[in-house]
Design an enzyme around this catalytic site. Structure first.
Site, PDB file in Angstrom:
ATOM      1  CB  SER A 130      13.472  17.095 -26.162  1.00 45.54           C
ATOM      2  OG  SER A 130      14.457  16.085 -26.429  1.00 45.54           O
ATOM      3  CG  ASP A 137      13.496  13.061 -19.298  1.00 49.28           C
ATOM      4  OD1 ASP A 137      14.108  12.311 -19.817  1.00 49.28           O
ATOM      5  OD2 ASP A 137      12.879  14.080 -19.661  1.00 49.28           O
ATOM      6  CG  HIS A 139      12.517  12.766 -23.118  1.00 46.08           C
ATOM      7  ND1 HIS A 139      13.032  13.935 -22.380  1.00 46.08           N
ATOM      8  CD2 HIS A 139      12.696  12.916 -24.558  1.00 46.08           C
ATOM      9  CE1 HIS A 139      13.581  14.736 -23.135  1.00 46.08           C
ATOM     10  NE2 HIS A 139      13.301  14.284 -24.272  1.00 46.08           N
TER      11      HIS A 139
END
EC number: 3.1.1.-
Length: 527
Positions: A302, A366, A423
């Site tokens: 991320s 995602d 995610h």
């Protein structure tokens, strides 16, 4: 063939962990299971969620055929395993020297294991982070570097030694990234723990890897998706080299370069901390005995993937990976998980010129990898023209090679509209374990090659199908970290505070890297 009486069902997630070398092939109404220990044929639905027994002669005959075929397949696979070269022989290819050509489709098993291993380094940054706002240590790491991997039960990483923790100042405009305590008396008013630098020190591990590996692992955000709203989508000149046209997103730049002089943990920026430590390790190990090469591997998930790419580019731009004593260029590889776009097209081109190898592992469902750069990105045919002729301020480009995975291919995961599940890093590593290639036959066969425990998927989300009976968000400290003191009261215990690295230690190596200490020339130019 005798009828089977199994004490376990496919509803039990441990079934896959305890049966090495499982290979699943779906036939109409038939699931064939092959292991190194035995071969059997099990009748089940195509979704692999129910099992029934067969009593007809025809099905028994089919079983015998499947058993015979799969014994031959099993023998061929075992012979192939014997021929398989060791990681130490192909580590450069696994690290991307040929941009992973021929390794992703079908998936090379050495590469699969390394992707998962580096993903676990990134996951460790989540699992060790204190995000409890009721703790005075909120925003710090819960474990001492010396027993970091032991506390997280990461035995496969025990060959590494953490040499430095990384910190960043929380005095920047990313409120959904930084975690702060609700208490007045806390470990630091201005810093958050960001990750670590580690190096392979165990000689057996160095021998297995074929080189001395330096790892930089960056923490992502505990809030998963909320931090996206903090992005200003403003590009600024990186100022790590001489080319002002190389630009990165302003929030990532600030997180990497800002510091707080009054804070002993962040008086040096995250950038200065990581550059100084990499310089120190290269000086120490870069010219060691003949036969050992060195690699630099950077990883993150991320927002941590953004920092991984920025720091890898920075190290290469400063030529920090060059060892003049033996004229060796240390390869730099980024294993990025669910990362957003970081910089403009010129940033991407410069990373390629410097030889920074990037493998981006993403879930196609995602949303994070699609931002920033919604209007102009690497898919836009005229992006280069737009950047050069118009100075368009919202032009971004992904760097490196993409490994795109689809959670809908896994029979273990349930349909969900929760964007956080798509995610999730543990879910992504689960998909890596089961991925075999892009062709139609490979996509139908989702087989967990390393037998990674599927219960890990639900560590911080609710993504597994209900029949596996794994509770959602199950990982937490015992009693949420509370202990009973001598007076019989339940309290959050004190723990030894980690001392920051001395400024002299960082300054010495930083002087060699940047030419001067506490450089003030990194004020970004925004567009």
């Amino acid at each position: 063939m005798a009828s089977l009486s199994l004490p376990i069902t496919l509803k039990n997630p441990r079934f896959f962990s305890s049966s090495p070398q499982n290979i699943f092939k779906t036939q109409p109404q038939t699931l064939v299971l092959t292991t190194k220990f035995k071969t059997c044929s099990i009748i089940c639905s195509s979704s692999c969620t129910s099992i029934s027994s067969s009593t007809t002669q025809q099905k028994q005959s089919n079983k015998q055929t499947h058993v015979s075929d799969n014994k031959r397949e099993e023998k061929a696979e075992e012979e192939e395993e014997e021929k398989e070269v060791s990681l130490r022989e192909i580590w450069r290819e696994v690290q991307g020297c040929n941009n992973w050509e021929g390794q992703l489709d079908p998936m090379n098993n050495h590469l699969r294991r390394e992707i998962i291993r580096y993903g676990e380094f990134a996951q460790a940054c989540y699992d060790s982070f204190d995000f409890d706002p009721h703790s005075k240590y909120c925003g710090s790491c819960k474990y001492h570097p010396s027993d970091f991997f032991l506390n997280l039960d990461l035995h496969l990483h025990k060959g590494y030694t953490i040499t430095r923790y990384l910190y960043a100042t929380s005095n920047i405009n990313l409120p959904n990234f930084f975690q702060k305590s609700k208490l007045s008396s806390i470990w630091s008013q201005h810093a958050n723990w960001m990750g670590f630098v580690a190096v392979a020190t165990d000689e057996e591990e160095v021998s297995r890897l074929g080189r001395r590996d330096i790892v930089i692992a960056w923490r992502g955000t505990v809030t998963y998706l909320e931090w996206i709203y903090d992005l200003k989508d403003i590009l600024c000149s990186a100022n790590f080299g001489d080319d002002p046209s190389i630009k990165i997103e302003l929030g990532f730049h600030d997180l990497y370069t800002k510091k707080e002089d009054s804070c002993k943990f962040s008086s040096f920026s995250a950038r200065e901390q990581v550059l100084a430590e990499v310089k120190r390790l290269i000086e120490y190990y870069g010219t060691e005995e003949e036969g050992h090469k060195t690699s630099i591997t950077v990883t993150g998930h991320s927002l941590g993937a953004s920092l991984a790419l920025v720091s890898a580019y920075d190290i290469a731009e400063l030529n920090l990976n060059h060892v003049p004593e033996n004229n060796y260029k240390i390869p730099i590889t980024v294993f990025s998980f669910s990362g957003p776009r970081v910089g403009n097209l010129r940033f991407k081109e410069r990373c390629d010129e410097l030889g920074v190898k990037v493998l981006r592992v993403v879930n196609v469902h995602d949303k994070v990898p699609s931002v920033p750069g919604i209007f102009t990105n690497e898919k836009f045919q005229f992006q280069k023209y737009v950047e050069e002729k118009t100075s368009f301020p919202w032009s971004y480009a992904h760097v490196g090679v993409e490994l795109a995975l689809d959670h809908k291919k896994s029979p273990f995961l349930k349909p969900t509209k929760d964007l956080g599940c798509a995610h999730n890093l543990e879910a992504l590593l689960h998909l890596v374990d089961g991925y075999h290639g892009k062709d139609e036959e490979a996509e139908k066969r989702f087989c967990l090659v390393t037998k990674r425990d599927i219960a890990l998927v639900n560590k911080s989300c609710d993504f597994l199908r209900g029949e596996y009976h794994v509770p959602p968000c199950w990982r937490q400290d015992e009693n949420k970290g509370m202990v009973k003191n001598g007076d019989g009261q339940w309290v959050l215990p004190d723990r030894p505070l980690l001392e920051p690295h001395g400024p002299e230690d960082i300054a010495h190596h930083l002087q060699q890297v940047l030419g001067k200490v506490n450089d003030d020339n990194f004020k970004p130019t925004t567009t």
